[in-house]
Structures are given as C-alpha cells and as structure tokens.
Design an enzyme around this catalytic site. Structure first.
Site, PDB file in Angstrom:
ATOM      1  N   PRO A   1       0.825  -1.203   0.000  1.00 12.52           N
ATOM      2  CA  PRO A   1       0.000   0.000   0.000  1.00 12.52           C
ATOM      3  C   PRO A   1       0.859   1.252   0.000  1.00 12.52           C
ATOM      4  O   PRO A   1       1.939   1.279   0.568  1.00 12.52           O
ATOM      5  CB  PRO A   1      -0.803  -0.129   1.310  1.00 12.52           C
ATOM      6  CG  PRO A   1      -0.752  -1.578   1.638  1.00 12.52           C
ATOM      7  CD  PRO A   1       0.583  -2.053   1.144  1.00 12.52           C
TER       8      PRO A   1
ATOM      9  N   ARG B   1     -11.056  -3.109   0.605  1.00 15.48           N
ATOM     10  CA  ARG B   1     -11.905  -2.180  -0.129  1.00 15.48           C
ATOM     11  C   ARG B   1     -12.012  -2.663  -1.569  1.00 15.48           C
ATOM     12  O   ARG B   1     -11.036  -3.171  -2.135  1.00 15.48           O
ATOM     13  CB  ARG B   1     -11.338  -0.766  -0.087  1.00 15.48           C
ATOM     14  CG  ARG B   1     -11.212  -0.212   1.318  1.00 15.48           C
ATOM     15  CD  ARG B   1     -10.897   1.260   1.288  1.00 15.48           C
ATOM     16  NE  ARG B   1     -12.017   2.017   0.727  1.00 15.48           N
ATOM     17  CZ  ARG B   1     -11.966   3.340   0.491  1.00 15.48           C
ATOM     18  NH1 ARG B   1     -10.855   3.997   0.723  1.00 15.48           N
ATOM     19  NH2 ARG B   1     -13.028   3.960  -0.011  1.00 15.48           N
TER      20      ARG B   1
ATOM     21  N   VAL C   1      -2.353  -6.423  -0.086  1.00 12.94           N
ATOM     22  CA  VAL C   1      -3.218  -5.540  -0.884  1.00 12.94           C
ATOM     23  C   VAL C   1      -4.470  -5.162  -0.096  1.00 12.94           C
ATOM     24  O   VAL C   1      -5.142  -6.018   0.474  1.00 12.94           O
ATOM     25  CB  VAL C   1      -3.616  -6.221  -2.216  1.00 12.94           C
ATOM     26  CG1 VAL C   1      -4.545  -5.313  -3.008  1.00 12.94           C
ATOM     27  CG2 VAL C   1      -2.366  -6.536  -3.034  1.00 12.94           C
ATOM     28  N   ASP C   2      -4.745  -3.871  -0.062  1.00 16.53           N
ATOM     29  CA  ASP C   2      -5.906  -3.373   0.668  1.00 16.53           C
ATOM     30  C   ASP C   2      -7.089  -3.043  -0.237  1.00 16.53           C
ATOM     31  O   ASP C   2      -8.228  -2.997   0.224  1.00 16.53           O
ATOM     32  CB  ASP C   2      -5.535  -2.114   1.464  1.00 16.53           C
ATOM     33  CG  ASP C   2      -4.522  -2.400   2.551  1.00 16.53           C
ATOM     34  OD1 ASP C   2      -3.619  -1.568   2.742  1.00 16.53           O
ATOM     35  OD2 ASP C   2      -4.641  -3.459   3.198  1.00 16.53           O
ATOM     36  N   VAL C   3      -6.816  -2.780  -1.509  1.00 18.03           N
ATOM     37  CA  VAL C   3      -7.866  -2.350  -2.431  1.00 18.03           C
ATOM     38  C   VAL C   3      -7.870  -3.253  -3.661  1.00 18.03           C
ATOM     39  O   VAL C   3      -6.820  -3.513  -4.247  1.00 18.03           O
ATOM     40  CB  VAL C   3      -7.653  -0.887  -2.877  1.00 18.03           C
ATOM     41  CG1 VAL C   3      -8.736  -0.471  -3.865  1.00 18.03           C
ATOM     42  CG2 VAL C   3      -7.646   0.042  -1.671  1.00 18.03           C
TER      43      VAL C   3
END
Length: 224
Positions: free
Chosen positions: A43, A128, A94-96
């Site tokens: 990120p 997200r 990975v956040d998105v």
C-alpha cells in the site's frame, strides 16, 4: 424548431475517451499500490501515483530504436515474477481490489461462478473494492440494479461507470456554468448521470437511427 448542428460546434459526450476520465475518479483506489523489490505490491499513501509498474516503465534514452524498446519492454515483463501463492501474497499486502465487470463479475446476465464467495471473503478481511466498467449504457443506478438482480449487495459508491465518469468530468470542469447543452452520442446511462448534475442534454436514445452527414461541414438535423 429545427436546428442544424455542425459537429465542430456541438459539445458531445461519447464513450471513446471516457476511460481516461474514469481513471481520475478513483482517488481511493488509484493510489493504493507501488512496486516492491520482489515484484510484489504494498500500500502507498493516497497522494502516490496509481499502479506504478516496472513492467510498463519505458526506456529513458530517446535514441533507442523502436524494435529495441519493444524487445526491452517485453523482456522486463517476462522477468516479472509470478505470485507463488496468490491467496497469501495478495490478501496479505493488498488493501484495495478493482474489478472489471463484464467477463469478470458477470457474462451477459449470468453471474460468474465463485464471485459471491470471493467478494464475501474480501469484505470479511476488510478489503476495499471498486467495480469499474467502460460500458456507458447504464448509469450507476442502473448498474446497482444489475448487481442486485445477481444477488450482489454492492454499495453505489463502489461503482464507477464511464457514464458517471463523463458526468463527473463535466461537473469538475464547471460545464454547467457555460450555459451550453451536451449532445449525447450514447445510451440512456449518460443522460441519467447528466440529469443528476443538472446539465441539459439532448440526443442519445432519441436520435437512434439518425445518420448524420459526416463529410466536410456535415450537419445533423435536430428538433429543439
């Protein structure tokens, strides 16, 4: 009354350049990733450039022949390591997640197998998600209805269509203040999004079947 609209004078919205506008409308998702030494991703801050990749970096010298540049670019892409454990590496770093819709979430009116379980797992992990499409035939409301019909509870704010991108661009550039109208070359989705920002428009589905003169100085007959 009847008007003849010269194509050089009419402000129009089509889908040909909309992906460019759509890319500028993903601030939350756009700055999520940057390359890491191993080829993975981590990120980044919201101000960081979107989707920077060593695989797409062009050579810095301008004297390199085109064939050499292509060969070099191909070589770099070939050297990008594959994920040895996609589930572990992606979910950890990975956040998105950004999903295309047609061919990824659905095919036609049929939901692709495994999608509900995949989305549910990502939400459970606090990831997200955004759903993007360059198909302007529907507005966000229309796509929300399609997601609902397939049994997917997707919040409207996660949906980015090219029809929305076109309207958002006109709103950001204060097109309404110009006092002009938009001539829509497209489907109802664009019109619905323009209605939400109070921009006057005409054309669209109402002009289906019209064949304008595309020659020099060509005009389109239109009733105002």
């Amino acid at each position: 009354r009847q008007a003849r609209l010269p194509f050089s004078r009419v402000s129009s919205v089509s889908t040909m350049k909309l992906p460019l506008a759509a890319a500028s409308l993903l601030p939350a998702a756009a700055a999520a990733f940057a390359p890491r030494g191993s080829g993975g991703i981590i990120p980044r801050s919201p101000s960081a450039p979107a989707f920077v990749s060593r695989a797409t970096t062009m050579p810095t010298t301008r004297t390199t022949a085109t064939a050499t540049r292509r060969s070099s670019s191909t070589l770099r892409m070939a050297n990008v390591p594959k994920l040895s454990d996609p589930s572990e590496e992606l979910l950890k770093d990975v956040d998105v997640f950004i999903f295309d819709c047609d061919g990824v979430i659905w095919r036609g009116d049929s939901l692709i197998d495994g999608i509900p379980e995949t989305l549910a797992k990502l939400r459970a992990l606090g990831k997200r998600m955004f759903f993007v499409t360059n198909n302007s035939t529907k507005s966000r409301k229309g796509y929300k209805g399609k997601f609902d019909s397939l049994g997917l509870d997707i919040p409207p704010e996660e949906i980015f269509s090219s029809s929305f991108a076109a309207a958002a661009y006109l709103e950001q550039t204060k097109f309404k203040d110009s006092g002009k109208k938009v001539y829509v070359i497209g489907e109802v989705g664009i019109g619905e999004e323009l209605d939400l920002i109070d921009v006057e428009w005409f054309g669209g589905p109402d002009d289906k079947g019209k064949e304008p003169d595309m020659g020099k100085g060509g005009m389109l007959e239109h009733d105002e």
